[in-house]
Structure formats: structure tokens, C-alpha cells
Design a protein around this motif. Structure first.
Motif, PDB file in Angstrom:
ATOM      1  N   LYS A 522       0.829  -1.189   0.000  1.00 50.43           N
ATOM      2  CA  LYS A 522       0.000   0.000   0.000  1.00 50.43           C
ATOM      3  C   LYS A 522       0.872   1.251   0.000  1.00 50.43           C
ATOM      4  N   GLN A 523       0.487   2.217  -0.821  1.00 44.87           N
ATOM      5  CA  GLN A 523       1.107   3.535  -0.744  1.00 44.87           C
ATOM      6  C   GLN A 523       0.364   4.320   0.335  1.00 44.87           C
ATOM      7  N   ALA A 524       1.057   4.634   1.410  1.00 51.79           N
ATOM      8  CA  ALA A 524       0.412   5.228   2.582  1.00 51.79           C
ATOM      9  C   ALA A 524       1.007   6.579   2.949  1.00 51.79           C
ATOM     10  N   GLN A 525       1.580   7.262   1.971  1.00 51.61           N
ATOM     11  CA  GLN A 525       2.173   8.564   2.251  1.00 51.61           C
ATOM     12  C   GLN A 525       1.108   9.583   2.632  1.00 51.61           C
ATOM     13  N   GLU A 526       1.549  10.656   3.262  1.00 48.83           N
ATOM     14  CA  GLU A 526       0.636  11.679   3.773  1.00 48.83           C
ATOM     15  C   GLU A 526      -0.219  12.258   2.652  1.00 48.83           C
ATOM     16  N   ILE A 553       5.294  -0.443  -8.644  1.00 55.31           N
ATOM     17  CA  ILE A 553       4.177  -0.014  -7.801  1.00 55.31           C
ATOM     18  C   ILE A 553       3.640   1.305  -8.355  1.00 55.31           C
ATOM     19  N   THR A 554       2.371   1.316  -8.746  1.00 49.71           N
ATOM     20  CA  THR A 554       1.770   2.530  -9.312  1.00 49.71           C
ATOM     21  C   THR A 554       0.421   2.873  -8.687  1.00 49.71           C
ATOM     22  N   LYS A 555      -0.150   1.928  -7.930  1.00 44.86           N
ATOM     23  CA  LYS A 555      -1.492   2.121  -7.388  1.00 44.86           C
ATOM     24  C   LYS A 555      -1.438   2.268  -5.873  1.00 44.86           C
ATOM     25  N   LYS A 556      -2.547   2.686  -5.324  1.00 45.46           N
ATOM     26  CA  LYS A 556      -2.645   2.830  -3.870  1.00 45.46           C
ATOM     27  C   LYS A 556      -2.489   1.478  -3.180  1.00 45.46           C
ATOM     28  N   LYS A 557      -3.007   0.445  -3.802  1.00 39.38           N
ATOM     29  CA  LYS A 557      -2.910  -0.895  -3.221  1.00 39.38           C
ATOM     30  C   LYS A 557      -2.647  -1.895  -4.329  1.00 39.38           C
ATOM     31  N   GLU A 558      -1.640  -2.708  -4.144  1.00 38.10           N
ATOM     32  CA  GLU A 558      -1.322  -3.753  -5.126  1.00 38.10           C
ATOM     33  C   GLU A 558      -1.053  -5.047  -4.377  1.00 38.10           C
ATOM     34  N   THR A 559      -1.449  -6.144  -4.985  1.00 40.45           N
ATOM     35  CA  THR A 559      -1.221  -7.457  -4.381  1.00 40.45           C
ATOM     36  C   THR A 559      -0.441  -8.341  -5.336  1.00 40.45           C
ATOM     37  N   PHE A 560       0.365  -9.207  -4.756  1.00 41.94           N
ATOM     38  CA  PHE A 560       1.188 -10.134  -5.525  1.00 41.94           C
ATOM     39  C   PHE A 560       1.043 -11.519  -4.902  1.00 41.94           C
ATOM     40  N   ALA A 561       0.722 -12.483  -5.737  1.00 42.45           N
ATOM     41  CA  ALA A 561       0.569 -13.867  -5.271  1.00 42.45           C
ATOM     42  C   ALA A 561       1.855 -14.627  -5.572  1.00 42.45           C
ATOM     43  N   THR A 577      17.210  -4.174  -3.480  1.00 37.94           N
ATOM     44  CA  THR A 577      18.443  -3.395  -3.633  1.00 37.94           C
ATOM     45  C   THR A 577      18.465  -2.163  -2.726  1.00 37.94           C
ATOM     46  N   HIS A 578      17.373  -1.931  -2.017  1.00 38.43           N
ATOM     47  CA  HIS A 578      17.282  -0.864  -1.013  1.00 38.43           C
ATOM     48  C   HIS A 578      17.636   0.500  -1.604  1.00 38.43           C
ATOM     49  N   ILE A 579      16.904   0.844  -2.658  1.00 41.94           N
ATOM     50  CA  ILE A 579      17.170   2.113  -3.344  1.00 41.94           C
ATOM     51  C   ILE A 579      15.989   3.080  -3.267  1.00 41.94           C
ATOM     52  N   LEU A 580      14.895   2.681  -2.628  1.00 41.34           N
ATOM     53  CA  LEU A 580      13.709   3.531  -2.562  1.00 41.34           C
ATOM     54  C   LEU A 580      14.014   4.790  -1.764  1.00 41.34           C
ATOM     55  N   PRO A 581      13.830   5.984  -2.350  1.00 40.90           N
ATOM     56  CA  PRO A 581      14.044   7.231  -1.592  1.00 40.90           C
ATOM     57  C   PRO A 581      12.818   7.572  -0.741  1.00 40.90           C
ATOM     58  N   GLY A 582      12.479   6.682   0.139  1.00 38.23           N
ATOM     59  CA  GLY A 582      11.311   6.865   0.981  1.00 38.23           C
ATOM     60  C   GLY A 582      11.308   5.835   2.090  1.00 38.23           C
ATOM     61  N   GLU A 583      10.124   5.594   2.648  1.00 42.53           N
ATOM     62  CA  GLU A 583       9.998   4.648   3.753  1.00 42.53           C
ATOM     63  C   GLU A 583       9.328   3.367   3.279  1.00 42.53           C
ATOM     64  N   LEU A 584       9.803   2.243   3.808  1.00 39.61           N
ATOM     65  CA  LEU A 584       9.183   0.952   3.548  1.00 39.61           C
ATOM     66  C   LEU A 584       8.954   0.281   4.894  1.00 39.61           C
ATOM     67  N   LYS A 585       7.693   0.144   5.256  1.00 44.01           N
ATOM     68  CA  LYS A 585       7.333  -0.462   6.534  1.00 44.01           C
ATOM     69  C   LYS A 585       6.975  -1.920   6.291  1.00 44.01           C
ATOM     70  N   ASP A 586       7.902  -2.760   6.660  1.00 44.59           N
ATOM     71  CA  ASP A 586       7.849  -4.183   6.309  1.00 44.59           C
ATOM     72  C   ASP A 586       7.219  -4.970   7.453  1.00 44.59           C
ATOM     73  N   GLY A 587       6.095  -5.660   7.165  1.00 47.55           N
ATOM     74  CA  GLY A 587       5.341  -6.370   8.201  1.00 47.55           C
ATOM     75  C   GLY A 587       5.741  -7.801   8.412  1.00 47.55           C
ATOM     76  N   LYS A 588       7.000  -8.124   8.262  1.00 48.48           N
ATOM     77  CA  LYS A 588       7.452  -9.502   8.453  1.00 48.48           C
ATOM     78  C   LYS A 588       7.282  -9.961   9.899  1.00 48.48           C
TER      79      LYS A 588
END
Length: 873
Positions: A522-526, A553-561, A577-588
């Protein structure tokens, strides 16, 4: 320019009671703006922050010749200047030049028939010349100006990035401070060179220079370009002439004067030199280690050989920022002054690479306006990472990249504007974690998306097509598009011209019956209405079996099976590769984090696993992750695991790892890992390590010795104090010096006043902060009124001798706080406490008054007088 956040932790602790959290900046402000108009103060509703256009080019300066001689005591310069210029396009009869804090003597037009006086006005730091005739494009005119530069005549400004803006600095030229060298140097960015050179002080101004400096024979000079002549003038004086025959940006013009020693080398036949204080001459090559290798590497990566005739680096006292990329001659603060033992623990190589890469991005091609400063600073920031990757490998690069990104993320809650900002209150506002850290992260992302070859080609196109010219982010986009043959407008629109950053929340639904994992992103930015386009690499692990796939990732919510494989549930690492210039909140779950820790080999993947584990040490998988991290082959991971463990106060976990951490402190191959192990043992008060801590205080590594002494002080203060008294005689440096003085200050022994009297006058650089902290603690703990009085006198002299107004304000704040506390304690119900407070409150009075009497800054003087009245009247 490299921003150095000096001892942020120290400053936060010391002054947290004064801190205010800024509100998020927006283009339209609905607050009340306070305006001061001379003696009339009015409040008006604030309007929109104005659009900041590039400076209009009415005239173009071709060449500036400037000759300066200096009055060391008065802190002024007598200046003669010759300017060659021409109308830029439209006919014009008036010229407006920037000239800050000056006394103008002559303004003449130089003609074939002689010099002609011109009519001019000088007000609001601008010299306006009216020629009485119209000049057209292509007509060259020459001006002769004679004036006195008086940079200390008015109160200076400044910002968090550049702490002072007087442009021309006289350091101890009155020889007031013993043991401190006399120096004169300049700082042009942003628009401060017009404190000593009448010019058009805008970033899109370029011209060639000849800078002539008349100095005592015992002093050495440095400026842009080549030293073409040294001429004796009167007895004991000479004039050095420096010539730069390629046009430079006005804010990168510079000079530095001092009793420097010069270490000279060469690269491809060009001089590479280091200007340092005599004490550090033998360490100069270490302080600026790998400079020539960097020049070669950056020349190869960009396809543009280092463009200037030489590269010099100079270290000065009381510098107002971190370092500055003056064309062909970078200037550094005194944090660079390190001996071999200090460099071996932690060098300043990131700063060296940052300023050097600026010689291409910032000097060879310059931002057209401060709104586009990121085309300078983002490349310099990313240049640090490129050099680390080349010289020290991926893990070192990833550590820096991760820390840079986290630095931006941490500040984004308060300020998260576009990378290119055409709306801002002050031009100093753009020197922040957005322009630097976020900009560097975006370049890293782009580099990974298009590949090294395309990125290098893009840099080459940008540099060659805009050589010796101003440029904007649009020029960089066009270079990327020319190199790749692709449209990158979407990328620049979301990363350069829009504020904020993406926040991805990733969740996992394992369905064992269907043998399938559903990953939801999910894209959950402000800014929830804007959806980023985010190409990312994702890794899928089936135990050790790894597959890397592409996600976009282009949509508010995307799913991958993702199916199980032979009954094995997959573990997914998004943005592998940890290149995203933002936050990734990983629910592992912790079990999946353990797989990530076990089967990945990169710094960031492992660090993220350690971060997750440290939050849930009760989980056996978390404990296994920490065990793996403490033995990992990437030493920053071992260090990070120790840092995370320091935070636990649970004796159960301390006992679990204490024995192993003792072995790390003794035997780990990395100095900083060993140091962190000592800090951890100290925080846990592990008495079993006491004997070894004592031995470690004499190690050659200041990092290890300092950590061991600090740890010992938390277990056995008396033993640590005895060692500190012994070590203070050995001239300790870096973290060992910090620990020594922290312990002496906390102990507060009457006889130690002689140590402060002996050593404080020699404090410089970051030492100033630790001495200030130590004296503050000593004053709180010392029993003798005589020692208290003598230390207050040392502290007052220390404050009065501080050259930087912000630091002077900060240091005197300690004393004012202490006096305020004593005033409050004077009303204590405990008679002895009240009597002591009254005596010391009065003992402080003459020294506080002395600090105010010697204050030269009008604002600090006014503020200090007010504080004295509040305390004592």
C-alpha cells in the motif's frame, strides 16, 4: 558545501530546554508575519512565500582584478578593484553592484583618455552607478573602484548550514587568544563574497579573476588558480598574485591567508596541495588521503578530466560551516586537523570526496539559482557514496546511503518540500537534508534504474553541454533522456518538483492450505491522493534459493501472489536493492526476518533484520538474529547489533550476551566494534570487564581507549578518575579526550582547577564543546569557592575568546543557566544550600558582566544585557 552537524547529540542534551519543533513549511502561510522596519515594528498577515526566480542578467562581468591589503587589528581591508563588463542584452545606462558593509572612496570609468568620475549612490548594501549614457550589448566598459571592506561593521546573519555570512573573516588577527594562529579567509556561499569584492553576487554570475594579496612575509596565501607572481613591496611585506583564467562562479572565489605549511603532490601533471598548520604538516597526506585517487576515479566516471589547473585543500580555524568547494581550492574546518591515531579511527574522507566532486558539480557546472541548489549538493552527496563503493566496497557505501536517507526521513516530519524549490523564505533554507540527503538518494535510485553506463553517460552529457555555465534540474533531465533515449519526465516530476516521499506498507498473508503467499503493498504517504510510480527489485527466498523479480508499484494498493515451492513458504524482501528514496514499513514476522538475516549478504538487509529483532528480544528468532549479527563478517553490522543491545535494561538479556561482548571488546578485528562493545559493557555495568577496561585505556586507538575509560567510569568512578588524571598528561585526542574531561568535570575535585587553567586555552575545534561541558559539570560539583571562582574566570575567558557568535551564545548559555539555577536555589529551605547558592550567584556576577562587556555582536550584547538585568536587578 558540506554541512557538518556538529555534535548534535551534545547540543540536543545541553540545550533541549530551549528547543522548539518547527512547524511544517508550506508555500502558503497562514500565520502572522513579524516585520521590523527600522524603529517601527508592525505585524502584518503573511502572504504566499514569493517565487524565487533566477537573477536577471542585466550586465555580464567578464573579468575582475582585485588587490587587497589588510588591517589586522581593525579587521578591515583596503581594496582596489578593476571590473570589465558588458551589457548582457538590452541597452542600459545604470549598473547595480552588490557591496556589503563597505566605505566607498572612488568609482571611476576607465577610458583610453584616462579615468572619469562616475555618479553613484551607496545604500542598502548596493552600489548604484549612473553612467549618463546608454551602453549596448557588445560594448565593453572597465571600472576602477577604491573602497574599504569592513565585514565586522555590522551584525552578521547566518543559518544552520552556514553559521555566519560576513564573507571575510579575520581570525585572531589581534592576537588576543594565545596559542591560536592568526588567519584571514573568505566564505562566499551563498552571497557573501560581496563583503570584500564589489560584484554581482548571484550564482549565475561567472568571470575570470586576478586576486592580489599584500601580506606579511611570514604568511602564506592561497587563492583560485595559479600563483603567478610574488613581489616584495615594503620591508617585511609582499604581494602574491593569483590568476584564474577560466570563469568561476562568484561565490566560489576565495582566498586564505595564514602561516600554513604546504604539502605538494601532483595528478596528471597538475598540482595537488594541502595547506595545514605546522603541527599537522606530517599528517597532511593522511588528513586528505586518496585525494589523487578520487580525482582519477571521478574523472573516469564522468568522462571529464578534473577541469581546473590545480587542486588545493586548506584547513582554517573558526570556519562557519563544514567545508566549501571553492574553485580549485576547497576550504575545510578545523575538524580536519587529525594526527595519525585519530585518522586511523575515523577519517574525514567523506567530506574530502564531497568537496572534490563539487569541482565538477557546482563549480564546472553551477546551479543557476538557489532554488536549484540540489544539482550541486545532491551530486556531491552521491559522490561520497560512489567513492566509498569504489574504494571500500558495497557495505561501506550502503551504510552511508542508509544513514543519509534516514537523516532525511527524520527531518521530513517537519519539512518535506520539493527537491527544486522556487518558493522559500531565505536562500539559506534550501541547504538542508532535502537538497543533500534526499537529492543523493534520488540519484542513487536513478543510477540503479538506468545502470552505471547510462548514468555515467548522463553525467558526461550534463557536464560537457553546460560546462562553465549555470544549469537547472531540467538540464540534468535532458542529459538523462539523451543518454537513455527514454522520457524521464515522470521521474523528475515526482522526485524533483513534488514534495514528500513515498511510504510503502507491506503485509504478508501466508495460506498454507493453498500453498500461497499474498503480499499486499500500500502507498500510505501523507499525500494520499498522489500515487508514485516505483520500479523496484524484489527478492523471493525459498530457504537459500533466491529469485529476483521486478515490481512496479503505481497504485494505492497492489497485491502479488507468490506460490510455495515444494512445501517451502517464500520469504519476500521488497526493494531488495534498497534504493527507494522513501519509507518501507515491512510487516514480516520474526521468523521471516531471521531468514533475511541468514540468507542475505548486504548491509541494509541485515541492518533491517537487526532493527526488527532489537524490538522483540523475547522472541527466540530475534535472539538468533542478534547472535548472527554479532558474528557477521560486515563489521558495521556487528557494531550496529551492539548499539541496539545497549538500549536493553533487562538483566536477563544482558547476562545472555555479556560474556560474548567481553570477548568482542577484547578481540574483534575492528576498532569501532570493540569501542561499541566497551560502551555496551559500561551501560550494563558489567564488572567482569573492569580489569580489561583499565588496560584498554592505554590502547593506541583513541576510540577503544575512550570507550573503555567511559565504561570504567560507570563501574568504578574512582579508578576511572585516577586514570583520567594520568591520561590528561598524555595529550589525549578524540573520544579519549572527551572521556577524560567528562570524568574530571563530574568528579569536581578542588585541585583539578589547575588542569582547566592549563588546558582550556588550547581548546579548538570540537574540543571546545567538551571543555565547555566539562567546565559546566565542574562548576556544579566542585566544593571550593576558590576553585569555583577560578573555573568561572576560565570559562568567561573561554566564552569571550570564542570567534563564532552562535557558539559564543551557546557557551555563555551554560553560565547563564547556572546563575539562574543558583538564584532559584537561594530560596531553598535548606540553609546550607541556600547560603552556597547565594555566594556563588554573586561570585558569577563580575564574570557574566565581563562576557557582556566584551561582546562585539549587537544582538548578543542586547540579549546579554537583558539577561544580566533579569538576574541581578
Amino acid at each position: 558545501m558540506k554541512r557538518i552537524p556538529i555534535l548534535l547529540a551534545f547540543l540536543f542534551i545541553a540545550f533541549s530546554c530551549f528547543a522548539q519543533v518547527p512547524a511544517r513549511d508550506t508555500v502558503i502561510k497562514d500565520t502572522i508575519q513579524h516585520v521590523v522596519l527600522d524603529t517601527l515594528e508592525v505585524s502584518v498577515p503573511a502572504g504566499p512565500v514569493p517565487y524565487r526566480n533566477s537573477a536577471t542578467k542585466v550586465w555580464e562581468i567578464k573579468h575582475t582584478r582585485i588587490a587587497l591589503s589588510f588591517n589586522f587589528k581593525e579587521k578591515t581591508a583596503d581594496v582596489k578593484e578593476w571590473i570589465s563588463l558588458t551589457p548582457y542584452f538590452y541597452p542600459v545606462d545604470t549598473l547595480v553592484l552588490d557591496a556589503k558593509s563597505m566605505r566607498i572612496d572612488s568609482v571611476l570609468l576607465v577610458t583610453p583618455n584616462g579615468k572619469v568620475k562616475l555618479k553613484y549612490t551607496y545604500e542598502n548594501n548596493q552600489l548604484t552607478i549612473r553612467f549618463g549614457q546608454v551602453f549596448k550589448m557588445g560594448f565593453n566598459i572597465d571600472l576602477y573602484l577604491k573602497y574599504t571592506a569592513m565585514p565586522y561593521a555590522k551584525t552578521s546573519g547566518g543559518s544552520s548550514a552556514i553559521r555566519d555570512d560576513r564573507g571575510l573573516y579575520f581570525i585572531n588577527t589581534d592576537y588576543k587568544v594565545p596559542h591560536k594562529p592568526a588567519q584571514i579567509w573568505t566564505q562566499g556561499e551563498t552571497e557573501s563574497n560581496s563583503h570584500w569584492m564589489i560584484t554581482i553576487d548571484k550564482p549565475n554570475t561567472r568571470f575570470t579573476t586576478q586576486i592580489e594579496l599584500t601580506v606579511p612575509d611570514s604568511f602564506t596565501t592561497l587563492s583560485n588558480g595559479a600563483l603567478i607572481k610574488k613581489t616584495p613591496v615594503i620591508k617585511g611585506m609582499r604581494t602574491d598574485v593569483w590568476k584564474m583564467d577560466m570563469p568561476l562562479s562568484v561565490y566560489t572565489a576565495m582566498f586564505a591567508i595564514g602561516k600554513f605549511k604546504i604539502d605538494k603532490n601532483n595528478w596528471r601533471g597538475k598540482e595537488v596541495s594541502y595547506y595545514v598548520e605546522p603541527e599537522y604538516e606530517q599528517y597532511a597526506y593522511l588528513m586528505f588521503n586518496h585525494t589523487r585517487d578520487m580525482m582519477e576515479y571521478f574523472s573516469q566516471r564522468t568522462g571529464v578530466a578534473y577541469p581546473w589547473n590545480k587542486y588545493s585543500q586548506v584547513v582554517v580555524r573558526d570556519y562557519v560551516s563544514g567545508a566549501m568547494e571553492n574553485t580549485s581550492a576547497s576550504l575545510f574546518g578545523e575538524f580536519m586537523n587529525q594526527n595519525a591515531r585519530e585518522v586511523a579511527d575515523k577519517n574525514a574522507e567523506d567530506v574530502v570526496s564531497h568537496e572534490l566532486f563539487h569541482q565538477w558539480f557546482g563549480d564546472y557546472v553551477t546551479c543557476e539559482s538557489w532554488a536549484n541548489i540540489t544539482v550541486n549538493e545532491s551530486f556531491a552527496n552521491y559522490g561520497e557514496q560512489l567513492w566509498r563503493n569504489y574504494r571500500y566496497g558495497k557495505a561501506s557505501c550502503d551504510e552511508l546511503a542508509y544513514n543519509d536517507l534516514m537523516g532525511y526521513i527524520a527531518t521530513s516530519a517537519f519539512k518535506d518540500e520539493p527537491l527544486v524549490r522556487y518558493h522559500y523564505d531565505s536562500r539559506e533554507d534550501v541547504f538542508d537534508a532535502i537538497s543533500y540527503n534526499k537529492g543523493g538518494a534520488i540519484l542513487r535510485y536513478l543510477n540503479n534504474l538506468i545502470g552505471d553506463a547510462a548514468f555515467d553517460k548522463s553525467m558526461n552529457i550534463y557536464l560537457t553541454k553546460n560546462a562553465l555555465r549555470p544549469a537547472e534540474a531540467h538540464h540534468w533531465r535532458l542529459a538523462v533522456e539523451e543518454a537513455t533515449g527514454q522520457d524521464w519526465g515522470w521521474f523528475f516530476n515526482q522526485w524533483y518538483y513534488k514534495g514528500g516521499h513515498p511510504v510503502l506498507k507491506v503485509s504478508y498473508d501466508y495460506n498454507d492450505s493453498l500453498q500461497k503467499l499474498i503480499v499486499t503493498v500500500k502507498q500510505a504517504q501523507e499525500d494520499s491522493n498522489f500515487m508514485y510510480r516505483l520500479p523496484l527489485k524484489t527478492a523471493i527466498f525459498y530457504d537459500r534459493d533466491k529469485t529476483v523479480i521486478d515490481w512496479e508499484i503505481t497504485k494505492k494498493k497492489e497485491t502479488f501472489a507468490i506460490p510455495y515451492k515444494l512445501g517451502v513458504a517464500p520469504v519476500v524482501i521488497p526493494d531488495y536493492t534498497h534504493i527507494l528514496p522513501g519509507e518501507l514499513k515491512d510487516g514480516k514476522k520474526m521468523m521471516q526476518w531471521k531468514v533475511q538475516m541468514t540468507h542475505t549478504d548486504d548491509y541494509i538487509s541485515k541492518r533491517l533484520a537487526v532493527n526488527a529483532a532489537s524490538k522483540l528480544l523475547s522472541d527466540t528468532n530475534s535472539q538468533a538474529i542478534i547472535d548472527l549479527a554479532l558474528k557477521d563478517n560486515i563489521h558495521p553490522i556487528r557494531r550496529h547489533a551492539l548499539t541496539q543491545l545497549r538500549n536493553t535494561t533487562n538483566e536477563k538479556y544482558q547476562k545472555r550476551w555479556a560474556e560474548y561482548i567481553i570477548s568482542v571488546a577484547k578481540y574483534d578485528s575492528d576498532k569501532l566494534v570493540r569501542a561499541e562493545a566497551f560502551y555496551t559493557l559500561g551501560d550494563w555495568k558489567v564488572a567482569e570487564g573492569k580489569e580489561f577496561m583499565q588496560k584498554a585505556t592505554h590502547y593506541s586507538s583513541y576510540a577503544i581507549a575512550g570507550a573503555a575509560l567511559e565504561a570504567l567510569s560507570k563501574i568504578d568512578m574512582d579508578t576511572a578518575y585516577a586514570l583520567a588524571k594520568e591520561l590528561v598528561q598524555t595529550d589525549p585526542k578524540a573520544s579519549l579526550e572527551t572521556s577524560v574531561w567528562t570524568i574530571i568535570g563530574k568528579k569536581g575535585a578542588d585541585e583539578d582547577i589547575v588542569l582547566f587553567e592549563k588546558y582550556v586555552p588550547y581548546a579548538f575545534g570540537s574540543k571546545r564543546f567538551w571543555y565547555a561541558s566539562a567546565m559546566n559539570n565542574y562548576l556544579k560539583n566542585v566544593k571550593s569557592d576558590d576553585a569555583f571562582k577560578r573555573c568561572t574566570e576560565v570559562f568567561a575567558t573561554f566564552v569571550a575568546n570564542e570567534g563564532l557568535r552562535n557558539f559564543r551564545s551557546m557557551f555563555r548559555g551554560f553560565l547563564f543557566q547556572l546563575a539562574t539555577q543558583y538564584k532559584s536555589d537561594s530560596a531553598s529551605e535548606k540553609p546550607e544550600e541556600a547560603e552556597t547558592a547565594k555566594r556563588r550567584f554573586e561570585l558569577m556576577r563580575p564574570f557574566l558582566q565581563r562576557i557582556i562587556d566584551e561582546e562585539t555582536d549587537e544582538d548578543l550584547l542586547k540579549e546579554g544585557k537583558k539577561k544580566i538585568r533579569e538576574l541581578y536587578e
